[in-house]
Design an enzyme around this catalytic site. Structure first.
Site, PDB file in Angstrom:
ATOM      1  N   SER A   1     -26.051  70.422 -57.971  1.00 46.87           N
ATOM      2  CA  SER A   1     -25.470  69.569 -59.013  1.00 46.87           C
ATOM      3  C   SER A   1     -23.944  69.568 -58.942  1.00 46.87           C
ATOM      4  CB  SER A   1     -25.930  70.035 -60.397  1.00 46.87           C
ATOM      5  OG  SER A   1     -25.569  71.380 -60.574  1.00 46.87           O
TER       6      SER A   1
ATOM      7  N   CYS B   1     -33.079  84.954 -59.215  1.00 45.12           N
ATOM      8  CA  CYS B   1     -32.087  86.038 -59.148  1.00 45.12           C
ATOM      9  C   CYS B   1     -31.789  86.585 -60.541  1.00 45.12           C
ATOM     10  CB  CYS B   1     -30.824  85.564 -58.448  1.00 45.12           C
ATOM     11  SG  CYS B   1     -30.033  84.187 -59.270  1.00 45.12           S
TER      12      CYS B   1
ATOM     13  N   ALA C   1     -25.082  65.374 -54.334  1.00 41.07           N
ATOM     14  CA  ALA C   1     -24.718  66.090 -55.568  1.00 41.07           C
ATOM     15  C   ALA C   1     -25.550  65.492 -56.700  1.00 41.07           C
ATOM     16  CB  ALA C   1     -23.234  65.929 -55.848  1.00 41.07           C
TER      17      ALA C   1
ATOM     18  N   PHE D   1     -30.456  73.640 -54.640  1.00 40.54           N
ATOM     19  CA  PHE D   1     -29.483  74.621 -55.151  1.00 40.54           C
ATOM     20  C   PHE D   1     -28.753  75.247 -53.951  1.00 40.54           C
ATOM     21  CE2 PHE D   1     -33.224  74.652 -57.932  1.00 40.54           C
ATOM     22  CZ  PHE D   1     -32.678  74.285 -59.153  1.00 40.54           C
TER      23      PHE D   1
HETATM   24  N1  SAH Z   1     -28.856  79.057 -52.312  1.00 44.78           N
HETATM   25  C1  SAH Z   1     -27.450  79.317 -52.454  1.00 44.78           C
HETATM   26  C2  SAH Z   1     -27.093  79.965 -53.773  1.00 44.78           C
HETATM   27  C3  SAH Z   1     -27.532  79.197 -54.995  1.00 44.78           C
HETATM   28  S1  SAH Z   1     -26.578  79.531 -56.413  1.00 44.78           S
HETATM   29  C4  SAH Z   1     -26.968  80.137 -51.274  1.00 44.78           C
HETATM   30  O1  SAH Z   1     -27.772  80.503 -50.405  1.00 44.78           O
HETATM   31  O2  SAH Z   1     -25.779  80.415 -51.198  1.00 44.78           O
HETATM   32  C5  SAH Z   1     -27.164  78.338 -57.507  1.00 44.78           C
HETATM   33  C6  SAH Z   1     -26.607  76.923 -57.320  1.00 44.78           C
HETATM   34  O3  SAH Z   1     -27.343  76.073 -58.203  1.00 44.78           O
HETATM   35  C7  SAH Z   1     -25.143  76.737 -57.692  1.00 44.78           C
HETATM   36  O4  SAH Z   1     -24.438  76.245 -56.582  1.00 44.78           O
HETATM   37  C8  SAH Z   1     -25.151  75.677 -58.826  1.00 44.78           C
HETATM   38  O5  SAH Z   1     -24.099  74.733 -58.720  1.00 44.78           O
HETATM   39  C9  SAH Z   1     -26.489  75.005 -58.630  1.00 44.78           C
HETATM   40  N2  SAH Z   1     -27.103  74.400 -59.829  1.00 44.78           N
HETATM   41  C10 SAH Z   1     -27.101  74.867 -61.097  1.00 44.78           C
HETATM   42  N3  SAH Z   1     -27.838  74.070 -61.899  1.00 44.78           N
HETATM   43  C11 SAH Z   1     -28.330  73.069 -61.118  1.00 44.78           C
HETATM   44  C12 SAH Z   1     -29.183  71.937 -61.366  1.00 44.78           C
HETATM   45  N4  SAH Z   1     -29.660  71.684 -62.557  1.00 44.78           N
HETATM   46  N5  SAH Z   1     -29.486  71.136 -60.315  1.00 44.78           N
HETATM   47  C13 SAH Z   1     -28.990  71.383 -59.076  1.00 44.78           C
HETATM   48  N6  SAH Z   1     -28.182  72.442 -58.809  1.00 44.78           N
HETATM   49  C14 SAH Z   1     -27.858  73.268 -59.808  1.00 44.78           C
END
Ligand code: SAH
Length: 379
Positions: A237, A323, A263, A214
């Site tokens: 993703s 969060c 991705a 993420f």
């Molecule tokens: N760690 C990041 C913030 C994460 S925000 C930082 O330090 O800035 C959460 C992220 O999770 C988003 O970018 C979103 O696109 C991604 N996300 C949401 N669902 C997901 C999934 N099922 N698998 C992978 N990524 C996902």
């Protein structure tokens, strides 16, 4: 005794005099008519967001004073005039006595998000207050409230620059460079709330193989690379997030072959990867935005953490976060406990993490404590 909670729920209201419209300034009294609070009226379960518990005008002087208090706090935290960090949260809603208002600053550009109609109606006062308080340090103001205002209010707010234009969209966090994308990115363009936790990752990274799950704009990956990680894999993703991560890595570590980015869905990646990671970061989006979906959200978090705890080799470190405001610290910890038990690993807690000081928690508003994290040592 008054408990100073900044929200007044519809169920607590006996009578409404007149016909207040969403966004109006209203006065709250007790049954005997004694003054209790002043705030913005809303349609919904939170009926009033309190601005003041003393009688006063909500005018330019009010906003300038609150903004000044917020700015002085960030100066004393070493954020607002630092050479190494110029991305910080200037206003954190209730934590700064301004419910419904969030302002993040990126290298002189203030990105303003209004979550209530009342704040949106007062936007000119807020913009003037920003200029008064920040002076020359303010280069631009971007109002990004289109997606955060209550949809039903029908305000048709547009995201736009209301003052100046940024010289560049490059910002600094602890000496690392990145491009926050407030125009197209999520929230205000970058998650400044993980600054201190990212700095902690740096200390754990030497010689480790890191999975930043993420990753969004790749914040954790940059710190892991600077900390001497052997390899860093960033996963999200969203294709756009992966593009942003690659651009940020290239900006700081041009041509560095230690970084890879994919991705893909988190669960799918963890199922399919043959790679071994001994430092893993799980920073998922808020799985639960409301209490009624809490139990499903906890299942999601548990599945994710169980998978990570099954994968990680002995001696590995897991940084895991939530969060979601509705997931309390206790609930989060119990969820991680049951994930550890399910994975059958020996696990100890090394750090208990939260949001940084520029995201202050109003003591009367415990809901403001939204970010929680645990650093686990897994054997
Ligand atoms: N760690 C990041 C913030 C994460 S925000 C930082 O330090 O800035 C959460 C992220 O999770 C988003 O970018 C979103 O696109 C991604 N996300 C949401 N669902 C997901 C999934 N099922 N698998 C992978 N990524 C996902």
């Amino acid at each position: 005794m008054l408990r100073f909670h900044p929200w007044i729920f519809s169920g607590a209201i006996m009578r409404v005099d007149g016909k207040p419209q969403e966004g109006d300034l209203v006065e709250v009294t007790d049954c005997a008519g004694n003054f209790m609070a002043l705030g913005h009226y809303q349609v919904g379960s939170i009926t009033v967001r309190v601005l003041s518990f003393v009688q006063r005008d909500i005018d330019q002087a009010f906003y300038t004073e609150r903004l000044r208090q917020a700015y002085e706090l960030r100066l004393s935290l070493g954020l607002a005039d630092s050479e190494r960090t110029n991305a910080y949260r200037l206003v954190h809603g209730e934590g700064d006595g301004l419910p419904g208002l969030v302002i993040d600053v990126y290298n002189g550009t203030a990105v303003v998000q209004m979550h209530s109609v009342g704040m949106y109606c007062d936007r000119k006062l807020i913009e003037t207050a920003l200029l008064e308080v920040m002076g020359d340090r303010l280069k631009a103001i971007y109002n990004k409230s289109e997606g955060t205002l209550p949809y039903k209010a029908g305000l048709n707010a547009e995201n736009l620059y209301v003052y100046g234009r940024p010289e560049s969209n490059e910002a600094l966090e602890n000496g690392l460079r990145f491009y926050p994308d407030w125009e197209k990115g999520q929230k205000t363009g970058f998650f400044v709330d993980q600054r201190d936790n990212r700095a902690l990752i740096e200390r754990y990274s030497k010689g480790r193989r890191v999975l930043n799950m993420f990753c969004y704009t790749g914040g954790f990956s940059l710190y892991a690379m600077r900390g001497g990680a052997e390899a860093v894999h960033s996963v999200d993703s969203s294709e756009r997030a992966i593009e942003l991560t690659k651009a940020n890595v290239e900006l700081n570590f041009p041509g560095d072959t230690r970084h890879a980015a994919t991705a893909q869905d988190a669960f799918r990646f963890m199922e399919e990867t043959g790679e071994r990671f001994d430092l893993m970061i799980l920073d998922p989006p808020a799985f639960a935005k409301h209490l009624n979906v809490l139990s499903n959200a906890i299942k999601g978090y548990r599945r994710l953490n169980t998978k990570a705890l099954e994968m990680i080799p002995s001696g590995g470190i897991l940084f895991t976060f939530s969060c979601s405001q509705v997931v309390s610290k206790e609930v989060f910890r119990t969820m991680v406990f049951s994930s550890a038990a399910k994975a059958g690993r020996r696990v100890s807690i090394l750090h208990q993490l939260t949001q940084p000081a520029d995201h202050p928690i109003n003591i009367y508003h415990p809901e403001g404590e939204y970010l929680k994290g645990l650093v686990l040592h897994v054997l």
